[in-house]
Design an enzyme around this catalytic site. Structure first.
Site: not given
Length: 267
Positions: A18, A62, A88, A139, A152, A156, A186, A188
């Site tokens: 994405i 990060l 993202n 998400s 997760y 989000k 999605v 990906t």
């Protein structure tokens, strides 16, 4: 189209999936971008596709506390300003209450919520000057999540609250818009790989039950990028603090049919 002409946009996690689709759409609409990721080879390939005059690469975990300022400095050095940030990059992985220890839970919260906050904070003085914007990529799992995606999903959900809070505060106080896109399922590169690792066949996405994919397929990264381009453009106007769920069926309150179309009959 040139809705993003001369805008400078940081897109984290943009060497695949994405993030890469968003970066490509931004450049196609006239922007300059900071490409970020962990894989040097994929990053160099992405910059080559976009053109060195349009993109600069930053390779950085990060989790490193220096990462937010490094991204900001790279944008200023390469292009002289910052018009937008697309948060993202994300930590993705499975877990439930039996399998998730404190370290894994904290990693999810750190990368998926705290880091977007810190990047936004580092970029804010420059976003204030350009009356810029921030997009957080969340998400639909933020609303509860799949059983084995507990940490997760929680991360989000936290990001969604951060978006609403900053979307109000920063718009009023700094003229900076903050919105969030919550993609559904999605296709990906990483999602295709994960599902194969979960034991699905190589072309698992070619024949999905309509309860998950009414259109006969799941979403493509380019379709998420199209929404991002509008949110980044001036034509979006003053819209801020909003959550955009991008899925092919109503997500909250959905009650799929409980019949032979979803529950296999005994042979």
């Amino acid at each position: 189209m040139s809705r993003l002409q001369n805008k400078v946009i940081i897109v984290t996690g943009s060497v695949t999936g994405i993030g890469k689709a968003i970066a490509k759409r931004c450049v196609a609409e006239g922007a300059k971008v900071i490409i970020h990721g962990l894989e040097q080879d994929l990053g160099e390939q992405t910059v080559a596709e976009l053109g060195a005059e349009n993109a600069t690469l930053v390779i950085k975990d990060l989790a490193d506390e220096a990462a937010p300022q490094l991204l900001v400095d790279a944008a200023l050095k390469a292009f002289g300003k910052i018009d937008a940030v697309v948060n993202n990059a994300a930590q993705v992985g499975t877990g439930n209450i039996q399998t998730t220890d404190g370290a894994w839970f904290r990693r999810m919260l750190e990368i998926n919520c705290v880091v977007p906050y810190l990047i936004t904070r580092a970029a804010l003085p420059h976003l204030r000057e350009t009356r810029g914007s921030v997009i957080n990529i969340g998400s639909v799992n933020a609303y509860s999540g799949e059983p084995n995606l507990m940490p997760y999903s929680v991360s989000k959900g936290a990001l969604m609250t951060l978006t609403r809070n900053l979307g109000d505060t920063l718009m009023r106080e700094d003229g900076v818009r903050v919105n969030q896109i919550n993609p559904g399922w999605v296709l990906t590169e990483n999602e295709a790989k994960r599902k194969r690792e979960h034991g699905l066949r190589e072309d698992w996405y070619a024949d999905l039950p309509k309860v998950y994919a009414p259109a006969g397929r799941i979403l493509w990264p380019d379709e998420i990028a199209a929404c991002a381009a509008w949110l980044l453009a001036d034509e979006c106007g003053p819209i801020s603090g909003q959550i955009f769920d991008l899925e092919q069926h109503p997500f909250i309150g959905r009650n799929p049919p409980k019949d032979a179309s979803t529950i296999p009959a005994k042979p």
